[in-house]
Design an enzyme around this catalytic site. Structure first.
Site, PDB file in Angstrom:
ATOM      1  N   LEU A  50       5.357   1.376  -6.844  1.00 50.15           N
ATOM      2  CA  LEU A  50       6.618   1.996  -6.435  1.00 50.15           C
ATOM      3  C   LEU A  50       6.370   3.499  -6.388  1.00 50.15           C
ATOM      4  CD1 LEU A  50       9.258   0.141  -8.673  1.00 50.15           C
ATOM      5  CD2 LEU A  50       8.769  -0.271  -6.252  1.00 50.15           C
ATOM      6  N   ASP A  51       7.004   4.181  -5.442  1.00 46.46           N
ATOM      7  CA  ASP A  51       6.887   5.637  -5.378  1.00 46.46           C
ATOM      8  C   ASP A  51       7.365   6.247  -6.691  1.00 46.46           C
ATOM      9  OD1 ASP A  51       6.029   5.452  -2.757  1.00 46.46           O
ATOM     10  OD2 ASP A  51       8.034   5.750  -1.920  1.00 46.46           O
ATOM     11  N   ARG A  52       6.874   7.432  -6.976  1.00 48.59           N
ATOM     12  CA  ARG A  52       7.211   8.098  -8.238  1.00 48.59           C
ATOM     13  C   ARG A  52       8.719   8.166  -8.477  1.00 48.59           C
ATOM     14  NH1 ARG A  52       5.826  14.419  -9.874  1.00 48.59           N
ATOM     15  NH2 ARG A  52       6.928  14.390 -11.887  1.00 48.59           N
TER      16      ARG A  52
END
Length: 218
Positions: A50-52
């Site tokens: 997942l993106d940050r």
């Protein structure tokens, strides 16, 4: 065999690009000592990311066997991933599908962009409108592929940028994150073969964000 984590926004999944501490992998290794080694030293146990600044449910493999099994499910698109996003603008259609290939942005290498299929990787995102506000729309999204920044890029290509996503042109939000949350994932357990669904509730800061949109937009 595996761990399901409700990742908070702001936490990077694994080390890289100058980030070497405070990652999800660091926390998992502290808790469990060992994870699958198929992904290498920097990405133990990591089957998908997942993106940050995306929160929500993430699967991590504890054994190599589980990693291979889960990776196969992702590759064969047997894993159902459901997200929730708040986007700028009023999405007119109640539901729809975005089929646009994605590749690295030729000018800004930290960004992705939609492109032709001969230059990028095929990507598909299905969306459904959960609620419309005068200036925003709340969407449920199902992704059939897992390309880098896929949801963010696909929605931006329609002119409906994810709220708070400054990388793709949306104004910054006071929370310091963007409004994208991995709400649910359904997969087959690699050991028991049971079909499982894991859900992550919307975090408090996103509930607060929605209440502010409701007040300001109505």
């Amino acid at each position: 065999a595996l761990v399901a984590v409700n990742k908070p926004a702001g936490m990077t999944v694994h080390s890289g690009a100058g980030v070497h501490s405070g990652t999800l992998v660091n926390a998992l290794l502290h808790r469990f000592a060992t994870l699958s080694q198929i992904g290498g030293e920097d990405r133990p146990g990591i089957v998908h990311r997942l993106d940050r600044f995306t929160s929500g449910v993430l699967l991590v493999a504890r054994t190599d066997e589980a990693h291979r099994h889960l990776a196969h499910q992702f590759a064969e698109r047997q894993v159902e991933k459901i997200y929730v996003a708040l986007v700028h603008g009023v999405v007119k259609a109640d539901s729809g599908r975005i089929e646009r290939a994605i590749s690295r942005n030729l000018v800004h290498r930290f960004k992705m962009a939609t492109t032709t299929e001969d230059r990028g990787r095929y990507a598909v995102t299905d969306y459904r409108v959960l609620r419309r506000y005068p200036r925003f729309s709340l969407l449920e999204l199902r992704i059939g592929t897992g390309r880098t920044h896929q949801i963010r890029v696909h929605l931006a290509s329609l002119g409906h940028r994810v709220a708070g996503d400054t990388v793709y042109g949306a104004p910054a939000h006071a929370s310091g994150r963007f409004f994208l949350h991995a709400r649910r994932i359904t997969f087959t357990h690699p050991t028991t073969a049971e079909r499982l669904t894991v859900e992550a509730p919307l975090p408090p800061e996103l509930h607060q964000w929605l209440s502010q949109v409701d007040i300001r937009d109505n």
